[in-house]
Design an enzyme around this catalytic site. Structure first.
Site, PDB file in Angstrom:
ATOM      1  N   ASP A  70      -3.908   0.594   4.787  1.00  0.00           N
ATOM      2  CA  ASP A  70      -3.156   1.788   5.134  1.00  0.00           C
ATOM      3  C   ASP A  70      -2.837   1.702   6.613  1.00  0.00           C
ATOM      4  O   ASP A  70      -3.708   1.404   7.434  1.00  0.00           O
ATOM      5  CB  ASP A  70      -3.941   3.069   4.834  1.00  0.00           C
ATOM      6  CG  ASP A  70      -3.012   4.274   4.783  1.00  0.00           C
ATOM      7  OD1 ASP A  70      -1.941   4.175   4.149  1.00  0.00           O
ATOM      8  OD2 ASP A  70      -3.335   5.310   5.385  1.00  0.00           O
ATOM      9  N   LYS A 176       5.499 -11.085  15.799  1.00  0.00           N
ATOM     10  CA  LYS A 176       4.927  -9.761  15.497  1.00  0.00           C
ATOM     11  C   LYS A 176       3.492  -9.903  14.986  1.00  0.00           C
ATOM     12  O   LYS A 176       2.595  -9.193  15.444  1.00  0.00           O
ATOM     13  CB  LYS A 176       5.801  -9.022  14.474  1.00  0.00           C
ATOM     14  CG  LYS A 176       5.237  -7.648  14.111  1.00  0.00           C
ATOM     15  CD  LYS A 176       6.080  -6.872  13.116  1.00  0.00           C
ATOM     16  CE  LYS A 176       5.308  -5.665  12.594  1.00  0.00           C
ATOM     17  NZ  LYS A 176       6.004  -4.919  11.542  1.00  0.00           N
ATOM     18  N   ARG A 182      -1.479  -5.066  12.275  1.00  0.00           N
ATOM     19  CA  ARG A 182      -1.793  -5.697  10.984  1.00  0.00           C
ATOM     20  C   ARG A 182      -2.338  -7.111  11.214  1.00  0.00           C
ATOM     21  O   ARG A 182      -3.318  -7.505  10.587  1.00  0.00           O
ATOM     22  CB  ARG A 182      -0.530  -5.728  10.109  1.00  0.00           C
ATOM     23  CG  ARG A 182      -0.755  -6.292   8.713  1.00  0.00           C
ATOM     24  CD  ARG A 182       0.418  -6.008   7.793  1.00  0.00           C
ATOM     25  NE  ARG A 182       0.655  -4.570   7.702  1.00  0.00           N
ATOM     26  CZ  ARG A 182       1.634  -3.924   8.351  1.00  0.00           C
ATOM     27  NH1 ARG A 182       2.492  -4.586   9.089  1.00  0.00           N
ATOM     28  NH2 ARG A 182       1.743  -2.616   8.245  1.00  0.00           N
TER      29      ARG A 182
HETATM   30  P1  ITT Z   1       2.097   0.805   0.383  1.00  0.00           P
HETATM   31  O1  ITT Z   1       1.425   2.148   0.349  1.00  0.00           O
HETATM   32  O2  ITT Z   1       2.667   0.401  -0.943  1.00  0.00           O
HETATM   33  O3  ITT Z   1       1.272  -0.263   1.004  1.00  0.00           O
HETATM   34  P2  ITT Z   1       3.691   1.978   2.455  1.00  0.00           P
HETATM   35  O4  ITT Z   1       4.842   1.532   3.302  1.00  0.00           O
HETATM   36  O5  ITT Z   1       3.808   3.323   1.837  1.00  0.00           O
HETATM   37  O6  ITT Z   1       3.390   0.881   1.339  1.00  0.00           O
HETATM   38  P3  ITT Z   1       1.540   2.989   4.036  1.00  0.00           P
HETATM   39  O7  ITT Z   1       1.207   4.089   3.132  1.00  0.00           O
HETATM   40  O8  ITT Z   1       0.438   2.233   4.692  1.00  0.00           O
HETATM   41  O9  ITT Z   1       2.415   1.864   3.327  1.00  0.00           O
HETATM   42  O10 ITT Z   1       2.545   3.554   5.122  1.00  0.00           O
HETATM   43  C1  ITT Z   1       2.730   2.878   6.265  1.00  0.00           C
HETATM   44  C2  ITT Z   1       3.948   3.425   6.954  1.00  0.00           C
HETATM   45  O11 ITT Z   1       3.676   3.335   8.363  1.00  0.00           O
HETATM   46  C3  ITT Z   1       5.176   2.558   6.687  1.00  0.00           C
HETATM   47  O12 ITT Z   1       5.963   3.029   5.633  1.00  0.00           O
HETATM   48  C4  ITT Z   1       5.877   2.610   8.033  1.00  0.00           C
HETATM   49  O13 ITT Z   1       6.658   3.777   8.116  1.00  0.00           O
HETATM   50  C5  ITT Z   1       4.728   2.716   9.024  1.00  0.00           C
HETATM   51  N1  ITT Z   1       4.285   1.365   9.435  1.00  0.00           N
HETATM   52  C6  ITT Z   1       3.108   0.749   9.152  1.00  0.00           C
HETATM   53  N2  ITT Z   1       3.068  -0.487   9.660  1.00  0.00           N
HETATM   54  C7  ITT Z   1       4.245  -0.677  10.265  1.00  0.00           C
HETATM   55  C8  ITT Z   1       4.824  -1.758  10.967  1.00  0.00           C
HETATM   56  O14 ITT Z   1       4.203  -2.919  11.111  1.00  0.00           O
HETATM   57  N3  ITT Z   1       6.047  -1.598  11.451  1.00  0.00           N
HETATM   58  C9  ITT Z   1       6.707  -0.444  11.308  1.00  0.00           C
HETATM   59  N4  ITT Z   1       6.264   0.609  10.652  1.00  0.00           N
HETATM   60  C10 ITT Z   1       5.021   0.514  10.137  1.00  0.00           C
END
Ligand code: ITT
Length: 199
Positions: A70, A176, A182
């Protein structure tokens, strides 16, 4: 070694594929669909770590070692928003354009534009809960006033990584991963998995 990554975000899966493979020879990441898990996962935790465990435990119903990740953006002037709501900040899940627009609107006129990306990873072992682990990676940056760059996803075009003068969206995948929340969390996870294997 087959591991399920509890995600439906193809960008994330690609970043994982590139990074974890460097640490663990022959690791094969399966998506939720690959593992036959089609249920909707309710991410109702209050912290990144809680949500990571919710995702990992759902994926572990497949019987494979499973990872839940997450992640999100925490902005100082917004008391940590959007935080665990990063994916659905503007309402619908994963609408990057609307999320970025809302963030810019909320930051209008604020002097402090500092923020950090956070990534929590939980890894669960269906046959031995005592081995479950959770790690966290963070990267600090500044939120720009307009989008810059075409790569990445989510808030990447607004997130300036000051030491390199580039937004995450102006970096290629390798750049990145080398400094991202991450990338850092995956490196920590790889260390933990190595320790567990040596026990
Ligand atoms: P899953 O739940 O299926 O893994 P998700 O995109 O919904 O996919 P999250 O619930 O972890 O994943 O939400 C993370 C959000 O945070 C993501 O949609 C982005 O808006 C932001 N985010 C996380 N990591 C990021 C990154 O490396 N670059 C840009 N935005 C990021």
């Amino acid at each position: 070694m087959k591991i399920v990554l509890a995600s439906r975000n193809q960008h994330k899966i690609a970043e994982w594929q590139a990074t974890l493979g460097k640490y663990i020879d022959g690791v094969q990441l399966l998506s939720l669909d690959d593992a036959g898990i089609f249920e909707e996962i309710e991410e109702n935790g209050k912290t990144f770590e809680e949500n990571a465990f919710i995702k990992a435990r759902t994926a572990a119903k497949s019987g494979y070692v499973s990872i839940g990740e997450d992640s999100g953006l925490a902005v100082t002037a917004l008391d940590g928003e959007p935080g665990v709501y990063s994916a659905r900040y503007a309402g619908g899940h994963g609408n990057d354009g609307a999320n970025n627009a809302l963030l810019l609107q909320k930051l209008k006129g604020k002097a402090d534009r500092s923020a950090k990306f956070v990534c929590a990873i939980a890894c669960v072992f269906p046959e031995d809960m005592a081995r479950d682990v959770c790690v966290r990676g963070e990267t600090e940056g500044v939120i720009l006033e307009e989008l810059r760059g075409e790569g990445g996803f989510g808030y990447d075009p607004l997130f300036l990584y000051e030491p390199e003068g580039k937004t995450f969206a102006e970096m290629n995948g390798e750049e990145k991963n080398a400094i991202s929340h991450r990338g850092k969390a995956i490196a920590l996870l790889a260390k933990e998995l190595k320790k567990i294997n040596e026990r």
